[in-house]
Scaffold this motif. Structure first.
Motif, mmCIF file in Angstrom:
data_model
loop_
_atom_site.group_PDB
_atom_site.id
_atom_site.type_symbol
_atom_site.label_atom_id
_atom_site.label_comp_id
_atom_site.label_asym_id
_atom_site.label_seq_id
_atom_site.Cartn_x
_atom_site.Cartn_y
_atom_site.Cartn_z
ATOM 1 N N ILE A 34 40.999 22.007 -28.415
ATOM 2 C CA ILE A 34 42.017 21.607 -27.151
ATOM 3 C C ILE A 34 42.753 22.757 -27.942
ATOM 4 N N ARG A 35 43.333 23.305 -26.830
ATOM 5 C CA ARG A 35 43.721 25.177 -27.537
ATOM 6 C C ARG A 35 44.984 25.463 -26.198
ATOM 7 N N VAL A 36 45.675 25.710 -27.561
ATOM 8 C CA VAL A 36 47.163 24.913 -27.055
ATOM 9 C C VAL A 36 48.262 26.728 -26.975
ATOM 10 N N PHE A 37 48.791 27.217 -26.239
ATOM 11 C CA PHE A 37 49.719 28.723 -26.446
ATOM 12 C C PHE A 37 51.297 28.132 -26.622
ATOM 13 N N ILE A 38 51.604 28.682 -27.599
ATOM 14 C CA ILE A 38 52.857 28.584 -27.750
ATOM 15 C C ILE A 38 53.825 29.939 -27.506
ATOM 16 N N GLY B 17 47.240 21.161 -37.092
ATOM 17 C CA GLY B 17 46.948 19.668 -38.419
ATOM 18 C C GLY B 17 46.179 18.806 -37.506
ATOM 19 N N GLN B 18 45.887 18.875 -36.249
ATOM 20 C CA GLN B 18 45.272 17.658 -35.414
ATOM 21 C C GLN B 18 44.092 18.639 -35.268
ATOM 22 N N GLU B 19 42.419 17.057 -35.710
ATOM 23 C CA GLU B 19 40.944 18.148 -35.346
ATOM 24 C C GLU B 19 40.288 18.888 -34.484
ATOM 25 N N ASP B 20 41.486 17.947 -33.075
ATOM 26 C CA ASP B 20 41.062 18.511 -31.775
ATOM 27 C C ASP B 20 41.976 19.669 -31.223
ATOM 28 N N PHE B 21 43.043 19.911 -31.853
ATOM 29 C CA PHE B 21 44.015 21.013 -31.578
ATOM 30 C C PHE B 21 43.488 22.103 -32.253
ATOM 31 N N GLU B 22 43.785 23.581 -31.096
ATOM 32 C CA GLU B 22 44.088 24.793 -32.022
ATOM 33 C C GLU B 22 45.047 25.394 -31.184
ATOM 34 N N VAL B 23 46.348 26.496 -31.848
ATOM 35 C CA VAL B 23 46.705 27.714 -31.529
ATOM 36 C C VAL B 23 45.799 28.118 -30.772
ATOM 37 N N CYS B 24 46.448 28.839 -29.611
ATOM 38 C CA CYS B 24 45.692 30.089 -29.398
ATOM 39 C C CYS B 24 46.180 31.352 -29.177
ATOM 40 N N GLY B 25 47.603 30.812 -29.021
ATOM 41 C CA GLY B 25 47.939 32.154 -28.337
ATOM 42 C C GLY B 25 49.788 31.910 -29.056
ATOM 43 N N GLU B 26 50.659 32.703 -29.246
ATOM 44 C CA GLU B 26 52.466 32.636 -28.875
ATOM 45 C C GLU B 26 52.909 33.834 -28.230
ATOM 46 N N ALA B 27 53.782 33.742 -28.372
ATOM 47 C CA ALA B 27 54.694 35.190 -27.555
ATOM 48 C C ALA B 27 55.780 34.506 -27.581
ATOM 49 N N GLU B 28 56.778 35.688 -27.748
ATOM 50 C CA GLU B 28 58.311 35.495 -27.736
ATOM 51 C C GLU B 28 59.688 35.332 -26.447
ATOM 52 N N ASP B 29 58.716 36.270 -25.795
ATOM 53 C CA ASP B 29 59.501 36.118 -23.922
ATOM 54 C C ASP B 29 58.146 35.687 -23.051
ATOM 55 N N SER C 48 60.206 14.211 -33.658
ATOM 56 C CA SER C 48 59.833 13.676 -34.501
ATOM 57 C C SER C 48 58.179 14.981 -33.969
ATOM 58 N N SER C 49 57.333 15.452 -35.192
ATOM 59 C CA SER C 49 56.157 16.052 -34.999
ATOM 60 C C SER C 49 55.039 15.251 -34.374
ATOM 61 N N GLU C 50 55.448 14.027 -34.176
ATOM 62 C CA GLU C 50 54.225 13.072 -33.421
ATOM 63 C C GLU C 50 54.697 12.540 -32.323
ATOM 64 N N LYS C 51 56.423 12.876 -31.855
ATOM 65 C CA LYS C 51 56.772 13.077 -30.610
ATOM 66 C C LYS C 51 55.673 14.439 -29.627
ATOM 67 N N ILE C 52 55.266 15.385 -30.405
ATOM 68 C CA ILE C 52 55.077 16.430 -30.108
ATOM 69 C C ILE C 52 53.739 16.510 -29.551
ATOM 70 N N ILE C 53 52.785 16.041 -30.995
ATOM 71 C CA ILE C 53 51.006 15.649 -30.063
ATOM 72 C C ILE C 53 51.074 14.294 -28.990
ATOM 73 N N GLU C 54 51.679 13.520 -29.049
ATOM 74 C CA GLU C 54 51.848 12.449 -28.191
ATOM 75 C C GLU C 54 51.963 13.082 -26.255
ATOM 76 N N ALA C 55 53.212 14.359 -26.670
ATOM 77 C CA ALA C 55 53.420 14.558 -25.303
ATOM 78 C C ALA C 55 52.264 15.801 -24.987
ATOM 79 N N ILE C 56 51.969 16.143 -25.735
ATOM 80 C CA ILE C 56 50.762 16.635 -25.249
ATOM 81 C C ILE C 56 49.458 16.182 -25.007
#
Length: 216
Positions: A3-7, A24-36, A108-116
């Protein structure tokens, strides 16, 4: 397939921390990021993520405006707001803009993953406190006694109050938001009227105090 996540966040350390949590999740990956907002729009278009994490405080258009712009183009894209700002003021604004989750940065980080995971299933994620607020308003209607004064402001007007509170002049706010000075002056006038502020001095005093309260 992951699952691809953009930040989208204007603080490199926050982006780095989120990247570590998500990767850190087996089924997640960050595919990109931006600051604005502008680079986020381009990056999301190029990477086609499955979900997006957005902060409210961004240079140029804020996170609420970015959410609205993204939903206009990618209607079904799940968006999670990850912010230091008080959820009692911003969570419902974020949901109205098109976000599906609101998580405060103190969680917590668990809340972020749960929300996603929830928003990927088409569900909404907010804290029990915000859920209670929403249900109370549905059942009983808005409560004027407990409402914050800024609840009467539009998203853009609230953004102007934030920038005034951080010491920006009318011209600097106009440049930051890519709007005309006349438009910012109009927003200032509306804020003063809605908050019953008599002059520019009271507007500045209110804005500074409000920003201080949000950041403490």
């Amino acid at each position: 397939m992951s699952i691809r996540v953009f930040i989208v966040d204007d603080h490199p350390l926050v982006r780095q921390g989120l990247t570590q949590i998500i990767n850190g999740q087996e089924d997640f990956e960050v595919c990109g990021e931006a600051e604005d907002s502008s680079s986020a729009m381009r990056g999301i278009e190029n990477t086609s993520p499955d979900a997006v994490i957005v902060d409210i405080s961004l240079q140029g258009n804020n996170g609420l405006e970015l959410i609205k712009n993204l939903k206009a183009i990618h209607e079904k894209l799940p968006i999670l707001v990850f912010s230091m700002h008080d959820e009692s003021i911003y969570a419902q604004r974020a949901l109205r803009a098109g976000a599906k989750a609101y998580v405060m940065k103190k969680e917590s980080s668990e809340k972020i993953i749960e929300a996603i995971r929830k928003i990927l299933k088409g569900e909404i994620y907010v804290s029990p406190r915000v859920a209670d607020q929403v249900l109370h308003q549905i059942v009983n209607g808005p409560s004027n006694s407990s409402a914050s004064p800024v609840d009467r402001l539009t998203d853009r007007e609230l953004e102007v109050v934030q920038l005034i509170g951080r010491g920006l002049s009318t011209r600097e706010i106009a440049e930051s938001l890519h709007l005309s000075v006349k438009t910012i002056e109009s927003h200032r006038a509306h804020v003063k009227e809605k908050l019953n502020l008599r002059n520019a001095t009271e507007l500045v005093q209110f804005s500074v105090q409000w920003v201080d309260q949000q950041e403490t």
